[in-house]
Design a protein around this motif. Sequence first.
Motif, PDB file in Angstrom:
ATOM      1  N   TRP A   1      15.805  32.674  56.177  1.00 16.26           N
ATOM      2  CA  TRP A   1      14.681  33.596  56.403  1.00 16.26           C
ATOM      3  C   TRP A   1      13.494  32.844  57.014  1.00 16.26           C
ATOM      4  CZ3 TRP A   1       9.587  34.273  55.400  1.00 16.26           C
ATOM      5  CH2 TRP A   1       9.066  35.541  55.651  1.00 16.26           C
ATOM      6  N   MET A   2      13.172  31.702  56.436  1.00 13.99           N
ATOM      7  CA  MET A   2      12.031  30.912  56.918  1.00 13.99           C
ATOM      8  C   MET A   2      12.224  30.550  58.384  1.00 13.99           C
ATOM      9  SD  MET A   2      10.659  27.118  55.792  1.00 13.99           S
ATOM     10  CE  MET A   2      11.623  26.191  56.988  1.00 13.99           C
ATOM     11  N   ARG A   3      13.414  30.034  58.703  1.00 12.39           N
ATOM     12  CA  ARG A   3      13.670  29.588  60.080  1.00 12.39           C
ATOM     13  C   ARG A   3      13.623  30.749  61.066  1.00 12.39           C
ATOM     14  NH1 ARG A   3      18.421  25.274  58.556  1.00 12.39           N
ATOM     15  NH2 ARG A   3      17.013  23.735  57.662  1.00 12.39           N
ATOM     16  N   GLU A   4      14.119  31.902  60.649  1.00 14.27           N
ATOM     17  CA  GLU A   4      14.156  33.068  61.532  1.00 14.27           C
ATOM     18  C   GLU A   4      12.779  33.681  61.746  1.00 14.27           C
ATOM     19  OE1 GLU A   4      17.080  35.563  59.701  1.00 14.27           O
ATOM     20  OE2 GLU A   4      18.751  34.392  60.507  1.00 14.27           O
ATOM     21  N   ASN A   5      11.872  33.480  60.792  1.00 15.68           N
ATOM     22  CA  ASN A   5      10.576  34.161  60.844  1.00 15.68           C
ATOM     23  C   ASN A   5       9.420  33.301  61.344  1.00 15.68           C
ATOM     24  OD1 ASN A   5      10.757  37.089  59.695  1.00 15.68           O
ATOM     25  ND2 ASN A   5      12.219  35.834  58.571  1.00 15.68           N
ATOM     26  N   ILE A   6       9.726  32.075  61.737  1.00 15.28           N
ATOM     27  CA  ILE A   6       8.698  31.237  62.363  1.00 15.28           C
ATOM     28  C   ILE A   6       8.730  31.538  63.860  1.00 15.28           C
ATOM     29  CG2 ILE A   6       7.987  28.879  62.916  1.00 15.28           C
ATOM     30  CD1 ILE A   6       9.102  28.092  60.160  1.00 15.28           C
ATOM     31  N   PRO A   7       7.583  31.940  64.430  1.00 15.79           N
ATOM     32  CA  PRO A   7       7.563  32.288  65.856  1.00 15.79           C
ATOM     33  C   PRO A   7       8.019  31.124  66.737  1.00 15.79           C
ATOM     34  CG  PRO A   7       5.415  32.665  64.825  1.00 15.79           C
ATOM     35  CD  PRO A   7       6.279  32.027  63.804  1.00 15.79           C
ATOM     36  N   GLU A   8       8.632  31.460  67.829  1.00 17.21           N
ATOM     37  CA  GLU A   8       9.166  30.486  68.781  1.00 17.21           C
ATOM     38  C   GLU A   8       8.168  29.374  69.100  1.00 17.21           C
ATOM     39  OE1 GLU A   8      12.346  29.082  70.220  1.00 17.21           O
ATOM     40  OE2 GLU A   8      12.506  31.198  69.640  1.00 17.21           O
ATOM     41  N   GLU A   9       6.912  29.757  69.398  1.00 17.29           N
ATOM     42  CA  GLU A   9       5.908  28.766  69.828  1.00 17.29           C
ATOM     43  C   GLU A   9       5.475  27.827  68.691  1.00 17.29           C
ATOM     44  OE1 GLU A   9       3.600  32.479  68.651  1.00 17.29           O
ATOM     45  OE2 GLU A   9       5.448  32.041  69.757  1.00 17.29           O
ATOM     46  N   SER A  10       5.827  28.172  67.458  1.00 17.50           N
ATOM     47  CA  SER A  10       5.454  27.320  66.320  1.00 17.50           C
ATOM     48  C   SER A  10       6.602  26.447  65.837  1.00 17.50           C
ATOM     49  CB  SER A  10       4.959  28.195  65.164  1.00 17.50           C
ATOM     50  OG  SER A  10       3.852  28.950  65.578  1.00 17.50           O
ATOM     51  N   ARG A  11       7.730  26.526  66.504  1.00 19.04           N
ATOM     52  CA  ARG A  11       8.883  25.719  66.092  1.00 19.04           C
ATOM     53  C   ARG A  11       8.842  24.343  66.746  1.00 19.04           C
ATOM     54  NH1 ARG A  11      13.759  29.812  65.348  1.00 19.04           N
ATOM     55  NH2 ARG A  11      12.486  31.612  64.840  1.00 19.04           N
ATOM     56  N   PRO A  12       9.386  23.332  66.056  1.00 19.65           N
ATOM     57  CA  PRO A  12       9.474  22.015  66.698  1.00 19.65           C
ATOM     58  C   PRO A  12      10.442  22.075  67.876  1.00 19.65           C
ATOM     59  CG  PRO A  12      10.624  22.019  64.585  1.00 19.65           C
ATOM     60  CD  PRO A  12       9.971  23.359  64.721  1.00 19.65           C
ATOM     61  N   THR A  13      10.240  21.216  68.851  1.00 18.69           N
ATOM     62  CA  THR A  13      11.115  21.229  70.036  1.00 18.69           C
ATOM     63  C   THR A  13      12.542  20.843  69.666  1.00 18.69           C
ATOM     64  OG1 THR A  13      10.040  19.129  70.524  1.00 18.69           O
ATOM     65  CG2 THR A  13       9.505  20.972  71.963  1.00 18.69           C
TER      66      THR A  13
END
Length: 108
Positions: A41-53
């Motif tokens: 859930w956490m990984r799916e709900n973090i917006p694309e621009e806030s994810r590590p590369t």
Amino acid sequence: GWGIYYIAIKKQQQDVMGFLAANKIEFEECDIAANESNRKWMRENIPEESRPTTGNPLPPQIFNETTYCGNYEAFFDAREDNAVYAFLGLTAPPGSKEAEALAKKSQQ
């Protein structure tokens, strides 16, 4: 190594939870180490621009219900700026440093 890295994450989580508790902000701690569905859930709900590369986003990640607020760095910056309530999507209570700072800003 991994141990130090784990300790740093634990410290950050305690830092966030300590601040929330001290300010009587209700929160729920979601364990992602022991709970696969929380992690997913956490990984799916973090917006694309806030994810590590590369790799997966690391805890602590802060949400207001399903709205993503940010990670520890964002929380830390908000706290330094007396803007944690805004960061959390909450209204700063009267008498709080944040409410006073907002009042000063609106008078300018």
